[in-house]
Design an enzyme around this catalytic site. Structure first.
Site, PDB file in Angstrom:
ATOM      1  N   SER A  72       9.932   2.922   8.727  1.00  0.00           N
ATOM      2  CA  SER A  72       9.375   2.499   7.450  1.00  0.00           C
ATOM      3  C   SER A  72      10.494   2.220   6.439  1.00  0.00           C
ATOM      4  O   SER A  72      11.322   1.339   6.664  1.00  0.00           O
ATOM      5  CB  SER A  72       8.380   3.549   6.939  1.00  0.00           C
ATOM      6  OG  SER A  72       7.599   3.050   5.889  1.00  0.00           O
ATOM      7  N   ASP A 123      -1.501  -0.519  11.279  1.00  0.00           N
ATOM      8  CA  ASP A 123      -0.684   0.042  10.197  1.00  0.00           C
ATOM      9  C   ASP A 123      -1.189  -0.494   8.860  1.00  0.00           C
ATOM     10  O   ASP A 123      -1.190  -1.705   8.627  1.00  0.00           O
ATOM     11  CB  ASP A 123       0.774  -0.367  10.425  1.00  0.00           C
ATOM     12  CG  ASP A 123       1.755   0.353   9.516  1.00  0.00           C
ATOM     13  OD1 ASP A 123       1.368   0.723   8.394  1.00  0.00           O
ATOM     14  OD2 ASP A 123       2.921   0.512   9.926  1.00  0.00           O
ATOM     15  N   HIS A 161       0.576   3.663  11.100  1.00  0.00           N
ATOM     16  CA  HIS A 161       1.909   3.749  10.511  1.00  0.00           C
ATOM     17  C   HIS A 161       2.700   4.945  11.041  1.00  0.00           C
ATOM     18  O   HIS A 161       3.938   4.896  11.082  1.00  0.00           O
ATOM     19  CB  HIS A 161       1.800   3.828   8.990  1.00  0.00           C
ATOM     20  CG  HIS A 161       3.108   3.653   8.279  1.00  0.00           C
ATOM     21  ND1 HIS A 161       3.855   2.497   8.376  1.00  0.00           N
ATOM     22  CD2 HIS A 161       3.821   4.492   7.470  1.00  0.00           C
ATOM     23  CE1 HIS A 161       4.957   2.617   7.643  1.00  0.00           C
ATOM     24  NE2 HIS A 161       4.957   3.827   7.107  1.00  0.00           N
TER      25      HIS A 161
END
Length: 249
Positions: free
Chosen positions: A101, A197, A227
């Site tokens: 991320s 996600d 995610h």
């Protein structure tokens, strides 16, 4: 589990870390926004590295986990400085960077800062430029006004307590963008992305794939993965990607 160790950065921040001795290239895990080095992916990779005899580093950015400072004091540039300090003080030789991320953005910043040391890069739901393309681009006029007047806005999260996004984070992020100028990644790159996600879209992954220049860059989409990207199948894909960019090791 080994005791947490600490280093001090040139900027005076105290960074918590765990380092595993082993053969290289050293695998460095860069976590996401408000994540810490005790997360599932970081600990799983450390366990894998220890079994394989691989050098491995995980750490907490300032304002995260066991490191000094508060989250709302930090920004992308601070966490880039933390990453540089950890890598420069704790590792030697080639590196395989695994960025999750926001850590994917940090991985790209690290690659831009020291491309000669990067042997390979793995991005897991990588989120480059998210302060501008995610937060700022989607703020309402009211939120932008609050940011200007109060200095921060609160955003809900699907994965933890609300995020406090500061004016400093937005403004600093504009100095760290990587998708507006050429992005040369002269090493193997593997991007992993779940189609379910809700924090980072598949469009972001495709945009990064299209924008960056690499001799060997691939994107893997995993249907219905979210995610966290932390179930058994996803974790196996991460280790496969690490081995792939490490030349099969």
């Amino acid at each position: 589990m080994a005791e947490t160790q600490f280093i001090d950065t040139p900027q005076g921040r105290r960074i918590a870390y765990h380092y595993t001795e082993g053969q290289g290239p050293c695998v460095v895990f860069l976590g996401g926004l408000k994540s810490d080095m005790m997360g599932t992916k970081a600990v799983f990779l450390e366990d894998w590295a220890q079994r394989e005899g691989r050098a491995f580093l995980r750490f907490d950015y300032s304002g995260h986990g066991e490191s000094s400072g508060s989250f709302t004091e930090g920004c992308i540039g601070d966490w880039h400085e933390d990453t540089l300090a950890a890598v420069e003080q704790l590792t030697e030789g080639p590196l395989v960077i695994v960025g999750s991320s926001m850590g994917g953005w940090q991985a790209l910043l690290l690659a831009r800062a020291m491309p000669e040391r990067i042997a390979g890069l793995v991005g897991i739901a990588a989120a480059p430029d998210f302060t501008e393309d995610g937060y700022w681009a989607n703020f309402s006029e009211g939120q932008k006004q609050i940011l200007a007047e109060v200095g921060q806005v609160e955003l809900p999260s699907d994965y933890m307590e609300p995020y406090i996004i500061t004016k400093r984070m937005i403004e600093d992020g504009r100095d760290r963008l990587v998708l507006r100028t050429p992005l040369d990644l002269p090493f193997p790159v593997r991007l992993l992305q779940g189609t379910a996600d809700t924090a980072v879209s598949t469009a972001t992954a495709v945009k990064l794939l299209d924008h960056a220049q690499s001799p060997d860059m691939r994107l893997t989409l995993v249907k219905d993965a979210d995610h966290r990207f932390s179930d058994e199948t996803c974790l196996a894909l991460i280790t496969d990607a690490v081995k792939d960019v490490s030349g099969g090791r």
